[in-house]
Design an enzyme around this catalytic site. Sequence first.
Site, PDB file in Angstrom:
ATOM      1  N   ASP A   1      -3.733   8.380  16.257  1.00 20.05           N
ATOM      2  CA  ASP A   1      -4.480   8.112  15.019  1.00 20.05           C
ATOM      3  C   ASP A   1      -5.001   6.678  15.016  1.00 20.05           C
ATOM      4  OD1 ASP A   1      -5.628   8.754  12.596  1.00 20.05           O
ATOM      5  OD2 ASP A   1      -3.838   8.333  11.422  1.00 20.05           O
TER       6      ASP A   1
ATOM      7  N   GLY B   1       0.694   5.786   0.904  1.00 14.76           N
ATOM      8  CA  GLY B   1      -0.003   6.964   1.374  1.00 14.76           C
ATOM      9  C   GLY B   1       0.720   8.205   0.916  1.00 14.76           C
ATOM     10  N   GLY B   2       0.375   9.315   1.513  1.00 11.38           N
ATOM     11  CA  GLY B   2       0.969  10.564   1.103  1.00 11.38           C
ATOM     12  C   GLY B   2       2.445  10.667   1.408  1.00 11.38           C
TER      13      GLY B   2
ATOM     14  N   LYS C   1       8.755  -0.203   4.898  1.00 12.82           N
ATOM     15  CA  LYS C   1       8.106   1.100   4.707  1.00 12.82           C
ATOM     16  C   LYS C   1       9.167   2.110   4.292  1.00 12.82           C
ATOM     17  CE  LYS C   1       4.993   4.308   7.116  1.00 12.82           C
ATOM     18  NZ  LYS C   1       4.217   4.512   8.373  1.00 12.82           N
TER      19      LYS C   1
ATOM     20  N   GLY D   1       0.836  -1.192   0.000  1.00 14.27           N
ATOM     21  CA  GLY D   1       0.000   0.000   0.000  1.00 14.27           C
ATOM     22  C   GLY D   1       0.870   1.241   0.000  1.00 14.27           C
TER      23      GLY D   1
ATOM     24  N   VAL E   1       4.637   1.085   1.330  1.00 11.67           N
ATOM     25  CA  VAL E   1       4.969  -0.130   2.076  1.00 11.67           C
ATOM     26  C   VAL E   1       5.048  -1.296   1.096  1.00 11.67           C
ATOM     27  CG1 VAL E   1       4.342  -1.677   3.962  1.00 11.67           C
ATOM     28  CG2 VAL E   1       3.803   0.766   4.116  1.00 11.67           C
TER      29      VAL E   1
END
Length: 488
Positions: free
Chosen positions: A133, A19-20, A39, A17, A24
Amino acid sequence: MSTPSRLGRYAVRRRIGAGGFATVWLAYDEELDSLVAVKVLADNWSEDHHVRQRFVEEGRFLRKVESPHVVPVYDAGQLEDGRPYLVMAYADQGNLVDRLDLSQLPLGQAIAVVRQVGSGLQALHQRGVLHRDVKPANVLFRTVDGEVRAMVGDLGLGKAMEASSRLTMIGGTPSYVSPEQARGEPLDERSDQYSLGALAYLLVGGRPPYSHASIAAATSPLPPAPLDPRLPAGVEAAIVRAMAPAREDRWPTIATFLSVLGEAVADHPHAHADGPEAWIPADPELTQPGPRPSTPYTMPQLGSQPEEPVPPRRRWPRLVVAMLAAVALVAGALGGVFVARRTAPDASMSDASGALSVTVPRAWDAVRSTKTWKPPGQDSRFPALAAGSVSAWTDPEEEGEGVFVGLMPGDGLPTTVPGHPECPGDGTRTDDVRDGDPLVTVVWTGCPGVVVERVVQVTPSRLLWVQVRSTSQAEAYRVLDSVRTHGI
C-alpha cells in the site's frame, strides 16, 4: 473519541489521525524524554481476531527491519481494555500529502524522496515483507539531526512474501496499486515497484498517473499521460517501465529502477538533494512534563460564535476516518458572521476565496457563512461555506434544511462516510466519476426528509465534502448538483 491522558506509560499530547482500524496519538515518553506516536487498535475491532492479528503483525513486520527509511517500532503493549497498541517514531514533518499541499517538490528533492522510499521498500523485501500500500499518505517525514528523512509507514496491508506468493486479499489504493494486486493474484516485490513508480510519477510530474475510482479500474491500466518533456531524458522511460502493467516488463529489482532513475538525472544541475527541507516548526511545549490535554473538536451552530468548546451532540460511527467523520457535522465549525438574505427565489453564494460556490433555495439562505474552516487534526484553514434555514440545521431534532461545502486534505476517497442514526438503514452508496473526478455519494431517506453526503477527489491531495439536509429529495439533488469548484 475523547483524548485519553495516558496510553500505557506514555502521556498523550493530541491525536495525530485516525482510520477505519486504528487511531494514532502523539505522546511523550517521560522516562526517555522523547516524543512518540502511539497507534491503538479501534475498540470496535478489538474482538475481531483477523483485524487484531493484522494489527499485531504490522508491529512485528516493522520490528524486523533496521532501516532509517522504515518507521521504527519501539514498543508494544495492551491497554486496560485489552486493545493492542504500537509505539513508533513520531513523524514530526507529516506525510507526503501534507508536503504536496504546499507545493510540488523540486526535481532533486523529488528524486531524493523516491530513493529513500525505495530504500525502505528494499529493506522490507530483504526481511521478506511486502508493503502492498505504497501511496503519499504512507510516506512519512521525520527530522533527524536537522535533516528531513522520508520513511515508509503503515503496514496495515503488509504481508510476508511467503503468504503473498499465494492468492491474497485484494486491497490497496486504486491509483497506486499494481494490476496483479488489484486482480488478487500472487505477489512479489515487483508489485511494490509498480507503486513506487506511480509515486515517482506523482513527485516529478505533479499529478498522479491515474485517478482510478475503484480497485477494479486498476486491473488493466492504460499508459499514463506523458510527463513534462523538459524533464531530463530517461526519467519518464524509467518510471513508465517501473509501472509496466505486466510485471515481467518492469525492472528486475527496485535497486535497478533507482539506479537507472539516478543516472537519468545525474547531469541535471538541480537534481541532487538530500531531501525536502523542514516545513513544520518544532513545538517545544510538546516535551514539557505531564500531559497537556487537547481541546475537543467543537461544533458551534450556524450563526453563533462561542468562545468555549461545545461537546459534540452525539457520537458518530467508529468505522470512518476521524477527520472526515467530524466534517460531516458540518457547518458549526465555520464560525464567522452570518446575515439574513431573503430577497431572491434562489440564492447563489461563494466562499470568501472564490474557490467554492452553491445555489440554494431562498429559505435556506436565512443564515450563511463563507469563511474558512479548520478540519480536525489540521493546523491550516481551508475554503468552506454553509447555508441553512435555521442556525441548527445540522441537528436532526430541529426542522432545518441546509448545505455545507468544504475543502480538506485527502489523497483517496473514504471507504465509508459518517452515518446518521436518525435515518433508517445504512444509506444507498453510489461510486462514480464526473468530469474526471472520482466521487462517492451516500443518500439516506426517511430521516425525516433526506440527508446526502458526497465526497469528491478534486485534486490528488484535496477532497471536496458536501452535506445536504432537506425535506425534499429533489431539492437536495438540485442543491448538490449546483456545487462548483473554481480554480482548483
